[in-house]
Design an enzyme around this catalytic site. Structure first.
Site, mmCIF file in Angstrom:
data_model
loop_
_atom_site.group_PDB
_atom_site.id
_atom_site.type_symbol
_atom_site.label_atom_id
_atom_site.label_comp_id
_atom_site.label_asym_id
_atom_site.label_seq_id
_atom_site.Cartn_x
_atom_site.Cartn_y
_atom_site.Cartn_z
ATOM 1 C CB SER A 199 -0.943 0.008 1.205
ATOM 2 O OG SER A 199 -0.245 0.451 2.345
ATOM 3 N N GLY A 200 0.141 2.375 -0.106
ATOM 4 C CA GLY A 200 0.782 3.684 -0.151
ATOM 5 C C GLY A 200 0.890 4.326 1.215
ATOM 6 C CG ASP A 201 -0.309 6.212 4.870
ATOM 7 O OD1 ASP A 201 0.437 5.987 5.845
ATOM 8 O OD2 ASP A 201 -0.791 7.340 4.634
ATOM 9 C CG ASP A 202 1.501 4.045 8.584
ATOM 10 O OD1 ASP A 202 2.634 4.166 8.081
ATOM 11 O OD2 ASP A 202 0.985 4.914 9.321
ATOM 12 C CB SER A 213 4.142 0.202 2.946
ATOM 13 O OG SER A 213 3.613 1.496 2.815
#
Ligand SMILES: *[C@@H]1O[C@H](CO)[C@@H](O)[C@H](O)[C@H]1NC(C)=O
Ligand SMILES: *[C@@H]1O[C@H](CO)[C@@H](O)[C@H](O)[C@H]1NC(C)=O
Ligand SMILES: *[C@@H]1O[C@H](CO)[C@@H](O)[C@H](O)[C@H]1NC(C)=O
Length: 499
Positions: free
Chosen positions: A280-283, A314
């Site tokens: 993903s693009g975040d945590d 990530s």
């Protein structure tokens, strides 16, 4: 039954909807017996697949594990849904949920979503309800803004994260529910996020982007065996809820996509996240509990959380983040068997002056990391506030943080720990950790300010604020032995015949 526009099979009687006189019943029973033999032999052959196709009619027998099986089952197609990827099914879904909610008090109901592409806006579920997605079912999030109701900001946040005014209701939503399940045979929920990411980057959002799955004020929730693609923002968000099981979820989003956090337990008690794979693009997992003065006054912690067998990719975010919104407190988090690959940091605590509350009793063991910027990170000055009315005297307490049995390779920096001046983070305990440093790593792999604690058997040698007490002290960095209530939650094998 005659007056119903849809057919519901009641599984405590016959799974077939025949009703006839005695003679015909006998004839029917013979046919059923023959069918059963066919199905049974087929199921023996296909037992491993767990899904059996009955060749004589086009019915499936589906089997899966769930916290509760249902007495009734109906198909989305009974409510006029069209799986062509173009027709909106928001009304069909909502009609289905509304009409099937009558079975809540009679053993509950499963809504079966067959193979197909089912375009839909936000749908709101009911209690004692299972939404089941066939392996080849794809829920496609609508891009028609009229299909997204707008909710007030969460009380523990005070405002929406993208826009103050409010937030679009999540694609799969539920509030004030008990006993609700969203599962499938790895069926897909596709948020078609690019549409929303563009609006976000262009500053064109009137309200905060929707999440893919959110349950609020709910108890006994299962989210399992699904693939979640391209969420507009966070993927899975249980909030103000308890007894939440998240299992076998694959989450995929571009690593540059904005705020596509994987799983965010927020002011929840007794949560288990198991066997999830997240890119993903975040945590990948972000544990939260409200923001500054709003979170402090709401006062609802996230506690008794288990994270087990998580794999995270990530490059710009954390594998497991605690905060930054933690103003209701975060306590008793147990993470084990965690794998991070090409991820910015392994375990990260984010907080700031004004957050108040605490992050305490955090336990991590058996983690492996490959290609990381930081193995561990703590930020006491994570700047982001809902407004400037936060209390400058609301200092967070960060205490009893335990990491052990961890190996890593190709790490640029071992750790960066920045506590808060005058409010040191204390009781940090790191043991049996071997970090293989990248060829171009920093000369001083550990940076520490305003923290207290110890290490044992850690390499490369830690900073002076975390003196190494020698390998005989490894057991000081404990991991609790007792079970949490969520581990006692029983899972049943459910079986349905469905069209
Ligand atoms: C849901 O529960 C919350 C907390 O108990 C309550 O404040 C709210 O009014 C309830 N909402 C509905 C729609 O029942
Ligand atoms: C589910 O589907 C995803 C995406 O296709 C795949 O990567 C994953 O391995 C599948 N999981 C299972 C358990 O089949
Ligand atoms: C140290 O960690 C490794 C895994 O990284 C584990 O195999 C080993 O048993 C641990 N040693 C002790 C003394 O706990």
């Amino acid at each position: 039954m005659e007056s119903s526009p849809y057919s519901v099979s009641s599984l405590n009687h016959s799974p077939f909807n025949f009703c006839c006189n005695m003679q015909e019943t006998m004839k029917m029973m013979k046919i059923v017996a023959v069918l059963l033999v066919a199905v049974l032999s087929a199921s023996l052959r296909c037992a491993v697949a767990g899904r059996v196709r009955n060749l004589e009619s086009s019915t499936y027998e589906i089997k899966y594990n769930a916290i509760n099986c249902r007495t009734h089952s109906a198909s989305l197609t009974d409510f006029g849904a069209v799986g062509d990827g173009l027709t909106s099914n928001t009304k069909a879904f909502q009609d289905a949920v509304n009409q099937l909610s009558q079975f809540a008090s009679d053993g509950g109901v499963q809504l079966y979503v067959p193979a197909g592409k089912w375009l839909t806006g936000s749908i709101s579920l009911t209690s004692h309800f299972t939404l089941y997605l066939h392996r080849d079912a794809v829920l496609l999030a609508s891009q028609d803004m009229n299909e997204w109701p707008v909710l007030k900001p969460l009380p523990s946040y005070g405002r929406g994260r993208d826009a103050a005014a409010g937030r679009y209701q999540s694609l799969i939503f539920g509030t004030n529910l008990t006993d609700v399940i969203v599962t499938g045979d790895n069926g897909t929920i596709d948020g078609q996020g690019a549409f929303w990411w563009q609006k976000f980057h262009g500053g064109k959002l009137k309200y905060t982007r929707p999440y893919l799955i959110e349950f609020m004020y709910s108890d006994t929730v299962q989210i399992s065996s699904l693939t979640l693609l391209n969420s507009p923002s966070w993927n899975v968000h249980p909030v103000y809820s308890s007894n939440v099981l998240v299992q076998g979820i694959t989450i995929l989003a571009p690593v540059q996509s904005p705020n596509t956090d994987g799983i965010n337990p927020d002011s929840c008690t007794n949560v288990k996240i198991e066997d999830c794979y997240i890119v993903s693009g975040d945590d990948c997992v972000a544990v939260k509990s409200g923001w500054d003065e709003y979170g402090i006054s709401y006062g609802m912690p996230t506690q008794h959380l288990i994270i087990r067998r998580l794999t995270c990719i990530s490059p710009y975010s954390a594998t497991i983040a605690l905060g930054s919104e933690m103003s209701g407190g975060i306590g008793d988090v147990r993470a084990e068997d965690i794998t991070a690959i090409n991820t910015e940091s392994g375990i990260r605590i984010k907080t700031a002056v004004g957050r108040g509350a605490y992050v305490k009793d955090i336990y991590v063991k058996r983690m492996s990391m490959h290609t990381m910027k930081w193995a561990f990170k703590m930020d006491g000055d994570y700047k982001s506030h809902p407004d400037n009315r936060y209390d400058p005297n609301a200092l967070p307490v960060i205490q009893n943080i335990n990491y052990r049995d961890i190996v890593a390779e190709n790490v640029a920096m071992a750790a960066r720990f920045d506590g808060i001046p005058g409010d040191p983070f204390s009781g940090i305990c790191i043991a049996n950790v071997t970090l293989g440093m990248a060829a171009k790593s920093k000369k001083y792999p550990w940076t520490c300010t305003d923290i207290q604690g110890m290490t044992s058997g850690v390499s490369p040698p830690p900073c002076d604020l975390l003196p190494d007490q020698g390998v005989e002290k490894i057991s000081e960095c404990d991991f609790p032995q007792d079970n949490l209530p969520i581990d006692e939650l029983e899972v049943k094998q459910c079986a349905y015949r469905t069209g």
